[in-house]
Motif scaffolding. Structure first.
Motif, PDB file in Angstrom:
ATOM      1  N   PHE A  93       1.789   0.887  -5.913  1.00 35.85           N
ATOM      2  CA  PHE A  93       1.555   1.297  -4.527  1.00 35.85           C
ATOM      3  C   PHE A  93       0.696   0.259  -3.807  1.00 35.85           C
ATOM      4  CE2 PHE A  93      -1.112   3.277  -1.319  1.00 35.85           C
ATOM      5  CZ  PHE A  93      -0.175   3.907  -0.530  1.00 35.85           C
ATOM      6  N   GLY A 113       2.565  -2.774  -2.917  1.00 36.79           N
ATOM      7  CA  GLY A 113       3.318  -2.538  -1.691  1.00 36.79           C
ATOM      8  C   GLY A 113       2.439  -2.700  -0.472  1.00 36.79           C
ATOM      9  N   PHE A 166       1.677  -6.455   0.201  1.00 34.20           N
ATOM     10  CA  PHE A 166       2.730  -7.211   0.886  1.00 34.20           C
ATOM     11  C   PHE A 166       2.947  -6.683   2.300  1.00 34.20           C
ATOM     12  CE2 PHE A 166       3.837  -8.142  -3.569  1.00 34.20           C
ATOM     13  CZ  PHE A 166       3.675  -9.510  -3.486  1.00 34.20           C
ATOM     14  N   LEU A 182       2.488 -15.063  -5.720  1.00 34.59           N
ATOM     15  CA  LEU A 182       2.256 -13.630  -5.890  1.00 34.59           C
ATOM     16  C   LEU A 182       3.534 -12.825  -5.674  1.00 34.59           C
ATOM     17  CD1 LEU A 182      -0.362 -12.343  -6.642  1.00 34.59           C
ATOM     18  CD2 LEU A 182      -0.695 -11.693  -4.268  1.00 34.59           C
ATOM     19  N   TRP A 183       4.334 -13.278  -4.705  1.00 31.59           N
ATOM     20  CA  TRP A 183       5.568 -12.562  -4.394  1.00 31.59           C
ATOM     21  C   TRP A 183       6.528 -12.642  -5.588  1.00 31.59           C
ATOM     22  CZ3 TRP A 183       7.830  -8.779  -2.713  1.00 31.59           C
ATOM     23  CH2 TRP A 183       9.138  -8.760  -2.239  1.00 31.59           C
ATOM     24  N   LEU A 200       8.819  -4.766  -8.533  1.00 26.68           N
ATOM     25  CA  LEU A 200       9.023  -3.971  -7.322  1.00 26.68           C
ATOM     26  C   LEU A 200      10.494  -3.609  -7.130  1.00 26.68           C
ATOM     27  CD1 LEU A 200       6.518  -5.531  -4.778  1.00 26.68           C
ATOM     28  CD2 LEU A 200       6.209  -3.675  -6.395  1.00 26.68           C
ATOM     29  N   ARG A 218      11.166 -16.207  11.965  1.00 23.62           N
ATOM     30  CA  ARG A 218       9.897 -15.537  12.250  1.00 23.62           C
ATOM     31  C   ARG A 218       9.940 -14.091  11.756  1.00 23.62           C
ATOM     32  NH1 ARG A 218       5.656 -13.765  15.408  1.00 23.62           N
ATOM     33  NH2 ARG A 218       6.355 -12.208  16.880  1.00 23.62           N
ATOM     34  N   TYR A 219      11.157 -13.509  11.735  1.00 25.50           N
ATOM     35  CA  TYR A 219      11.272 -12.116  11.338  1.00 25.50           C
ATOM     36  C   TYR A 219      11.352 -11.938   9.825  1.00 25.50           C
ATOM     37  CZ  TYR A 219      11.491 -10.482  16.075  1.00 25.50           C
ATOM     38  OH  TYR A 219      11.154 -10.162  17.354  1.00 25.50           O
ATOM     39  N   THR A 233       8.949 -12.305   7.927  1.00 23.76           N
ATOM     40  CA  THR A 233       7.765 -11.527   7.588  1.00 23.76           C
ATOM     41  C   THR A 233       7.966 -10.048   7.919  1.00 23.76           C
ATOM     42  OG1 THR A 233       6.861 -12.141   9.716  1.00 23.76           O
ATOM     43  CG2 THR A 233       6.109 -13.396   7.817  1.00 23.76           C
ATOM     44  N   PHE A 234       8.787  -9.786   8.930  1.00 22.66           N
ATOM     45  CA  PHE A 234       9.062  -8.395   9.281  1.00 22.66           C
ATOM     46  C   PHE A 234       9.836  -7.708   8.151  1.00 22.66           C
ATOM     47  CE2 PHE A 234      11.409  -5.015  11.514  1.00 22.66           C
ATOM     48  CZ  PHE A 234      10.330  -4.346  12.072  1.00 22.66           C
ATOM     49  N   MET A 252       9.792  -8.552   5.020  1.00 22.61           N
ATOM     50  CA  MET A 252       8.863  -8.383   3.899  1.00 22.61           C
ATOM     51  C   MET A 252       7.927  -7.205   4.124  1.00 22.61           C
ATOM     52  SD  MET A 252       8.983 -10.787   1.472  1.00 22.61           S
ATOM     53  CE  MET A 252       7.285 -11.105   1.014  1.00 22.61           C
ATOM     54  N   MET A 253       7.570  -7.004   5.396  1.00 24.39           N
ATOM     55  CA  MET A 253       6.712  -5.880   5.757  1.00 24.39           C
ATOM     56  C   MET A 253       7.413  -4.571   5.415  1.00 24.39           C
ATOM     57  SD  MET A 253       5.123  -5.637   9.537  1.00 24.39           S
ATOM     58  CE  MET A 253       5.720  -4.137  10.276  1.00 24.39           C
ATOM     59  N   GLY A 289       7.354  -3.990   1.672  1.00 20.90           N
ATOM     60  CA  GLY A 289       6.087  -3.422   1.209  1.00 20.90           C
ATOM     61  C   GLY A 289       6.012  -1.938   1.525  1.00 20.90           C
ATOM     62  N   LEU A 290       6.425  -1.599   2.738  1.00 19.06           N
ATOM     63  CA  LEU A 290       6.401  -0.207   3.164  1.00 19.06           C
ATOM     64  C   LEU A 290       7.324   0.638   2.284  1.00 19.06           C
ATOM     65  CD1 LEU A 290       5.034   1.398   5.425  1.00 19.06           C
ATOM     66  CD2 LEU A 290       7.129   1.158   6.757  1.00 19.06           C
ATOM     67  N   VAL A 347       8.162   0.103  -0.797  1.00 21.69           N
ATOM     68  CA  VAL A 347       7.524   0.302  -2.102  1.00 21.69           C
ATOM     69  C   VAL A 347       6.512   1.446  -2.029  1.00 21.69           C
ATOM     70  CG1 VAL A 347       5.976  -0.729  -3.808  1.00 21.69           C
ATOM     71  CG2 VAL A 347       7.853  -2.062  -2.871  1.00 21.69           C
ATOM     72  N   MET A 348       5.692   1.442  -0.970  1.00 17.10           N
ATOM     73  CA  MET A 348       4.674   2.490  -0.829  1.00 17.10           C
ATOM     74  C   MET A 348       5.336   3.868  -0.716  1.00 17.10           C
ATOM     75  SD  MET A 348       2.339   0.360   1.853  1.00 17.10           S
ATOM     76  CE  MET A 348       1.206   1.611   2.383  1.00 17.10           C
TER      77      MET A 348
END
Lengths: 288, 320
Positions: free
Chosen positions: A100, A103, A106, B242-243, B250, B283-284, B286-287, B289-290, B293-294, B296-297
């Motif tokens: 978590f 996540g 990143f 790290l990625w 992930l 540029r997107y 990173t979007f 990737m964002m 991450g979301l 995964v959470m």
């Protein structure tokens, strides 16, 4: 080699160590209470650094005063994270929290990169002065951070030993069942502890901004170093974090000087590996 | 027809469709998405041998990826050895590295194992930057361009790369299927579920962890070579960043546990991520990737069994 040079490297190491200690206090508090490591700790610091940066550039708030914004703001963020996310992961497999947090790491990093670009930002609030004292060179801002780290550690220690909430936090980190039996609201303690840990990340972010360039990935080295410091000092040990941080700074300064600047972190990583193998509960921690 | 026959038939049809993809799609950007989907699925599947089946949450697979990519590239630059061969040298080196790393790291468990493997990744990354005479340091190594040379693992169009990664993927699916159904696979499951109990019933826990690690590293190294040949470049950030470190874990978590998890995870997220980049521009990235991450959470919070878990639930819901 001259003792003067050794002393200068030592001073350099202590000043870097202060930064690591400051970054690690919040992490160790959380680790002690819940036995988890929030690997996105440095990313929360990064968000606090951006907050401080924008408070200064948009509203002209002095970086030092912005502590009064970041501290409560990140306390609330931490409480929310614990109450609605981490709490439900604690009952799952042990890796859940780490995944978590990965996540979150990143997400936060790319959130910053997307909205605020990858460009380096510098906050020119304080001039970094260097002065000589007893033949040794000191940097004002770094020295201030070292004192801040010591102050934070002492204040946190007083909070943990003198207040009701602090005692409840310590009781929970020592033995969760007994604490619950003694009438401690464990769930609430966890929320407060996580909030406090994240608030300390916010504080560290605000205080570190005069020393660092600001960019989205700035938090990652802090996450790594804070992680090492927490294991070095022992999960949950507040003074351990201070001593571990300073030790790491000194180790780094000496390896950087004697081996090569690129290898300055190598001793820290090796120390980390050895600690995990031999004494995973840390140098100053208790064996569970 | 028995259900087993239907499954085999479905598998063959699926394979035929995948083989035919480049015949119908000429657009290199779309082929690129297909290539990356199998790339990530392969990575997660290779990680799965240690990460899922044996239940050891490794954050050290970037090391094996990097060893694969660097070995084939260094051998090609300095000795002119074709990456097709260098790939196997890299895989053997990676397997040896896995055994060397497994020796200390398998003594610790769970999150501690994740941290100690992470520490080794950081350490190796520093060493690759430091020994820059061989590795090109922080700037990395470009793979010398030779034009359209199939024997040197260099192609001018995307289709051959697609077939290469598809072949890789079929191999790894076959290997993981065999592992899952073998005695060795059951040993790994026992270790994953309860290490002490596995030891108590006489399973040589350390030995099987080591075999799993070596196999997993061997397979991961191939992907490193593929990456270097496809992007024609390898550097410490791409190899050990790290990625890259968290990537297989992930994807595996997103997809869900088991044989098909990696493909499902990669097939849903890679196209979203890559099309964001293609449609809206770099540029997107990173979007995308964002969102990753979301995702995964959210998966961790609401669907810990991953996307495969959801699909299974939907399937049983409609059957009953």
């Amino acid at each position: 080699m001259s003792s003067e040079l050794t002393a200068q490297i030592l001073v350099q190491g202590l000043m870097i160590g202060g930064i690591y200690a400051l970054a690690a206090t919040g992490l160790t508090l959380i680790a002690g209470v819940m036995n988890i490591i929030n690997i996105a700790h440095g990313e929360l610091m990064m968000l606090a650094m951006y907050t401080t940066y924008f408070l200064y550039t948009i509203f002209g708030v002095d970086p030092l005063l912005s502590v009064f914004v970041t501290l409560p703001l990140f306390f609330v963020i931490g409480c929310f994270l614990q109450r609605f996310c981490i709490e439900r992961l604690l009952t799952g497999p042990p890796m859940s929290v780490i995944i978590f947090a990965a996540g979150l790491l990143f997400f936060a990093q790319n959130f910053a990169a997307f909205w605020w670009t990858q460009d380096f930002k510098v906050l020119r609030g304080y001039a970094t002065l260097t002065f000589d004292f007893m033949g040794l060179k000191f940097t004002t801002t770094r020295l201030a951070i070292l004192f801040a780290a010591i102050l934070v550690t002492v204040l946190l220690y007083i909070f943990l030993s003198k207040t009701r909430m602090g005692r409840a936090i310590r009781a929970t980190s020592q033995n969760i069942e007994s604490a619950a039996l003694m009438g401690v609201n464990v769930k609430r303690v966890r929320v407060i502890a996580f909030g406090l840990g994240v608030a300390l990340a916010g504080l560290a972010g605000s205080l570190l901004i005069p020393v660092y360039y600001l960019y989205p990935a700035v938090g990652t080295p802090f996450s790594v170093m804070a992680l090492i410091v927490v294991f070095l000092g022992g999960m949950g040990s507040v003074f351990g974090a201070l001593i571990g941080g300073l030790a790491l700074g000194i180790i780094e300064a000496f390896t950087g000087f004697y081996l090569a600047l690129e290898l300055k972190d190598i001793a820290a990583f090796i120390a980390f590996i050895i600690i995990l193998l031999v004494r995973p509960w840390g140098l100053f921690g208790r064996k569970e | 027809m028995t259900s087993k026959r239907i499954k085999i038939l479905l598998l063959l049809v699926g394979l035929a469709v995948l083989c035919a993809v480049p015949l119908f799609i000429n657009d290199p950007t779309i082929l690129h998405i297909f290539i990356y989907t199998f790339f990530f699925a392969y990575f997660a599947a290779a990680w799965n041998v240690v990460g899922s089946y044996a239940g050891q949450p490794s954050l050290g697979h970037a090391i094996f990826f990097g060893i694969g990519g660097y070995t084939s590239t260094i051998l090609f630059i300095n000795y002119g050895i074709t990456p097709w061969l260098g790939m196997f040298v890299g895989a053997i080196l990676a397997a040896l590295a896995a055994l060397a790393l497994g020796f200390p790291t398998f003594r610790v468990r769970g999150p501690f194992f994740a941290f100690i493997t992470l520490a080794f990744t950081l350490l190796i990354s520093l060493l690759f930057i430091y020994f820059h005479e061989y590795t090109g340091g922080a700037t990395g190594l470009p793979v010398p361009l030779k034009g359209d040379e199939p024997l040197l693992f260099q192609f001018n169009s995307k289709a051959p790369y697609y077939y290469t990664i598809l072949a890789f993927f079929i191999v790894i699916m076959f290997v993981t299927y065999k592992v899952e159904k073998s005695k060795f696979g059951y040993y790994l499951l026992a270790i994953r579920e309860d290490e002490d109990a596995a030891k108590a019933v006489g399973i040589h826990v350390f030995k099987y962890k080591m075999i799993a690690a070596a196999l997993s590293a061997f397979l991961t190294a191939f992907l490193g070579t593929f990456y270097a040949q496809y992007t024609r470049f390898i550097d410490p950030h791409e190899a050990f960043g790290l990625w890259r470190t968290f990537q297989p874990m992930l994807i595996s978590v997103l997809g869900g546990y088991g044989l098909w998890g990696p493909l499902v995870g990669a097939a849903i997220l890679t196209p979203i991520n890559e099309s964001i980049i293609i449609i809206f521009g770099g540029r997107y990235a990173t979007f995308g990737m964002m969102l990753y991450g979301l995702a995964v959470m959210l998966i961790m919070l609401f669907m810990p069994k991953g996307i495969v878990g959801i699909l299974k639930r939907v399937y049983t819901h409609f059957r009953s």
